[in-house]
Design a protein around this motif. Structure first.
Motif: not given
Length: 821
Positions: A662-678
């Motif tokens: 409803e709010r257009g927020i991207p969502y996902s269910f990832p598996y093992a690996g690096e999360i690109d955040l900072t």
């Protein structure tokens, strides 16, 4: 620009500074008494020789008196070993008129006795919570048994310190009633008993006069609103209505304060002045009018309870009228100082009470700023003495004067209280400037007609119902106005200002007010301005944390929620605690407990956070994802992980997925690996390892928990959700690097997790448990605690320490706890 120092300020200022200083020091009472004695003797000796030394010693004595008064007021009254023990209580109820006829809880004074050792007793004041509402009155003798608890302190940053709140009322503990309950005879101070009976009769009269059979819901709301405005009884007003008042910045009209006391004093003074005996020319003398008004003010203050704002307004009004009786001038600043001094002498801890601070700040702002804003426009309503204009013109000018002064008073109060509201509530209410004057005018009418209808209702109820019809119309307009401006879009969320920023704000407001002085004495004004700016810069530097990683494990009870702030101010929220609806049997209505609203939002607001770069749902259990719904709906969220784009058999998952869409927020269910955040730290998702080893459709949601390793320099922190032994085994066999200095203990310390092999693979130096006090699952389990203990791992628990904050520079770690161990 001149400032005349009033006599009461000579005592108030050093006494107030002494109280504040005493809060940060601990000096034995004996030495405080000795210091006061020495200073007083020294001031007497020096009074004829060195006058300045006499004044200095006298002020030091008053300063020390402030420290002494605080020390005497904060002595603990209940030994620590009494808490969480079965006790019996015998005593009497205190005066608390706001509770009505049936009480769910009450304050009492008397003897608390340990049931395990009846020889141990203590005299104190406590709060009793009954297992069901019972009819009670002031001065009623009561005997019962129950469990004594210590009130909760502030367990999370930005949270409410309930222990300090009760301590300011001299309440040392809470007894949860269990078992015996015996009520005895009623005693107490007779005038207070009479006033309590008068209040109850007033409430019944309002119900009888204002509630009809035709429109019970609307009329009932109006009756509740009148009791809130006139008597300060807000408990029966619907939550939605209270929210409208908060959002519009007019909530103060439901908290009996100086406005209400002033209106009651004004109406009573006018009524007594205009009183005539039929067929006679008798008129009450002005001094008797003042005396009767003082009596009315005292009765009204007792009727609503002596909260700080009421005490301040009642004392100031009474002193002002008393000055009229003895033909003396009354200085408003002196009266204000006397009221503050009296309150602090009675209870010095009131200086930290928000109501005390807002009440005095608002009055100071009104008294100081309104005359300066009024002077340039006074000619709009002033009339020369020889003016012979008609009555309509005079009424028009009087109405204009009332409207302008109401606006100026509201504006001045908002100027004064804005920093305090921002500091305590992280809110700003700009619409209050617009709606405030109209709200004050309508409240004046509601109070006037309400008082008349109640007094008439005591004598002849049908006539009171006619007056109630008039008040219904006024309250209908009032609620429409509040509803128009009481929407959430009218609120400004503000980061709590620092001391330096408050100094800049005050300097700016005073500079605008005294612009002529700034223009004429620009060199002096510039020096003052630069000094204030320098203070702001230094204060900002003091609060700057530098390149530190901050991880806060919030105390959300039996659940999980952690907030990570990276050195570049990127913010991540992992889980959101519980959210549940339940039926409140005592209040007979549905209630909701949402960690997102109760705990996470105050923390975010207190840190000025309005945007979350990443929200992580470790798994869709109610104690981990329940509070995330509120956060997704009310904050800017850039991305969510942990929500699969499939239909799962989980209400929490369906709700969060629906909100994200409803709010257009991207969502996902990832598996093992690096999360690109900072770029300032590394985030690695270690579990689930891959789609082949993950079954999202089964009933075991714990097995699908996201496990994240946060690495900052040489410091690693492992977040494990509710992963259990099987998931721990998969992590170990995947041969990923699990070693971490800090471990968020899996599944709250359940025996189904924290296997020996897993602990050995992680090798944590610190283990953090997130769990509720006295939780029904009896977590953490003893064998789990022993496993960590055997490996010399320091164990930290939110049920014991409150929120646990970890700060790291990449090499070292610092811990801070909301509750001192």
């Amino acid at each position: 620009m001149k400032f005349k120092l009033r006599p009461a300020f000579y005592f108030l200022i050093p006494f107030l500074i002494g109280i504040i200083t005493g809060n940060y020091t601990s000096i034995p009472v004996f030495w405080l008494w000795l210091s006061i004695l020495i200073c007083l003797i020294g001031s007497v000796v020096a009074r004829n020789r060195k006058r300045y030394l006499c004044y200095i010693l006298l002020h030091i004595a008053i300063f020390t008196c402030g420290m002494l008064r605080l020390e005497l007021a904060t002595v603990p009254l209940i030994p620590h070993h009494f808490y969480d023990q079965p006790v019996s209580f015998t005593g009497k109820t205190t005066y608390q008129p706001e509770r009505g006829e049936v009480w769910e809880a009450c304050y009492v004074v008397g003897q608390v006795q340990l049931l395990a050792d009846p020889s141990q007793t203590v005299s104190t004041k406590v709060l009793i919570r009954f297992d069901e509402p019972i009819p009670l009155r002031y001065g009623r003798r009561i005997t019962l048994t129950g469990v004594l608890h210590q009130p909760d302190t502030k367990r999370n940053p930005g949270g409410f310190d309930y222990r300090a709140y009760l301590s300011r009322q001299n309440v040392s503990g809470i007894i949860s009633h269990q078992g015996l309950l015996r009520l005895g005879e009623q005693s107490g101070f007779p005038p207070l008993r009479w006033i309590e009976a008068l209040r109850l009769r007033t409430e019944r009269t309002i119900d009888d006069a204002y509630v009809s059979f035709k429109e019970p819901s609307t009329d009932g709301l109006h009756a509740q609103l009148l009791k809130g405005i006139l008597l300060g009884k807000r408990g029966d007003v619907p939550t939605e209505t209270l929210d409208m008042f908060r959002n519009s910045g007019t909530f103060h009209v439901l908290a009996v304060s100086g406005l209400h006391v002033g209106l009651v004093a004004m109406f009573c003074f006018v009524a007594f002045s205009k009183f005539r005996v039929p067929m006679l020319t008798f008129r009450i003398p002005p001094k008797i009018v003042s005396l009767l008004t003082i009596a009315a003010i005292i009765i009204y203050a007792c009727l609503v309870g002596f909260r700080p704002s009421v005490f301040r307004a009642a004392l100031m009004a009474s002193l002002y009228l008393f000055a009229r009786i003895i033909d003396r001038d009354a200085d408003i600043y002196n009266l204000l100082a006397v009221a503050a001094l009296a309150l602090l002498l009675i209870n010095p801890t009131q200086v930290w009470d928000v109501g005390f601070q807002l009440s005095f700040t608002a009055v100071i702002a009104i008294v100081y700023f309104v005359p300066k804003m009024e002077n340039p426009i006074r000619k709009l309503w002033e009339t020369p003495e020889d003016d012979k204009s008609n009555r309509l013109t005079r009424y028009r000018k009087s109405a204009l004067k009332w409207l302008v002064l109401s606006y100026l008073a509201t504006f001045a109060a908002q100027i004064g209280t804005t920093p305090l509201i921002a500091y305590h509530f992280y809110r700003g209410y700009p619409l209050g400037i617009i709606v405030g004057p109209f709200a004050v005018g309508l409240v004046s009418l509601i109070v006037g007609v309400g008082m008349a209808s109640v007094i008439v209702g005591f004598i002849f109820l049908p006539l009171a119902k006619i007056l109630a019809v008039i008040n219904h119309a006024i309250m209908f307009i009032f609620l429409k106005l509040i509803g128009l401006f009481g929407q959430e879009w009218g609120i400004m969320t503000i980061a709590p200002p620092t001391l330096g920023l408050i100094a800049v704000y005050i300097a700016l407001i005073l500079g605008i007010t005294h612009w002529r002085f700034v223009y004429q004495q620009w060199k002096t004004a510039s020096l003052i301005g630069l000094s204030v700016v320098a203070m702001w810069v230094w204060d900002s530097g003091f609060h700057e944390q530098g390149r530190l990683l901050e991880v806060v494990t919030l105390d959300v009870g039996q659940g999980d929620a952690a907030i990570v702030r990276f050195p570049d101010r990127t913010t991540m929220l992992i889980d959101g605690g519980i959210q549940r609806s339940y039926y409140d049997a005592k209040r007979q209505k549905q209630a909701e407990y949402d960690v997102g609203k109760r705990i996470i939002e105050p923390f975010l607001n207190s840190n000025g956070i309005r945007e979350l770069d990443l929200v992580v749902l470790s798994h869709p259990d109610i104690d981990h994802g329940g509070g995330l719904g509120y956060i997704l709906q009310n904050y800017r969220v850039k991305r969510v992980i942990g929500i699969a784009d499939v239909q799962l058999d989980s209400q929490i998952h369906r709700r969060l997925r629906s909100i994200a869409k409803e709010r257009g927020i991207p969502y996902s269910f990832p598996y093992a690996g690096e999360i690109d955040l900072t770029g300032t730290a590394r985030l690695n998702l270690l579990h689930p390892i891959d789609a082949a080893s993950t079954d999202l459709m089964d009933d075991n949601k714990n097995a699908d928990s996201l496990v994240i390793k946060l690495s900052y320099g040489e410091v690693d922190i492992l977040f494990t959700g509710d992963i259990e032994a099987e998931g721990e085994k998969l992590l170990i066999t995947s041969q990923q690097d699990l070693r971490s200095e800090i471990l968020k203990v899996p599944h709250h310390g359940s025996r189904t997790s924290s296997s020996v092999q897993f602990i050995d693979a992680v090798r944590p130096r610190f283990a953090i448990y997130s769990l509720g006090q006295r939780n029904q699952f009896q977590l953490p389990h003893r064998e789990v605690v022993e496993r960590y203990k055997e490996r010399d791992c320091k164990q930290l628990r939110t049920d014991q320490l409150g929120a646990i904050t970890v700060k790291s520079d990449g090499k070292r770690c610092w811990f801070r706890f909301s509750v001192l161990p």
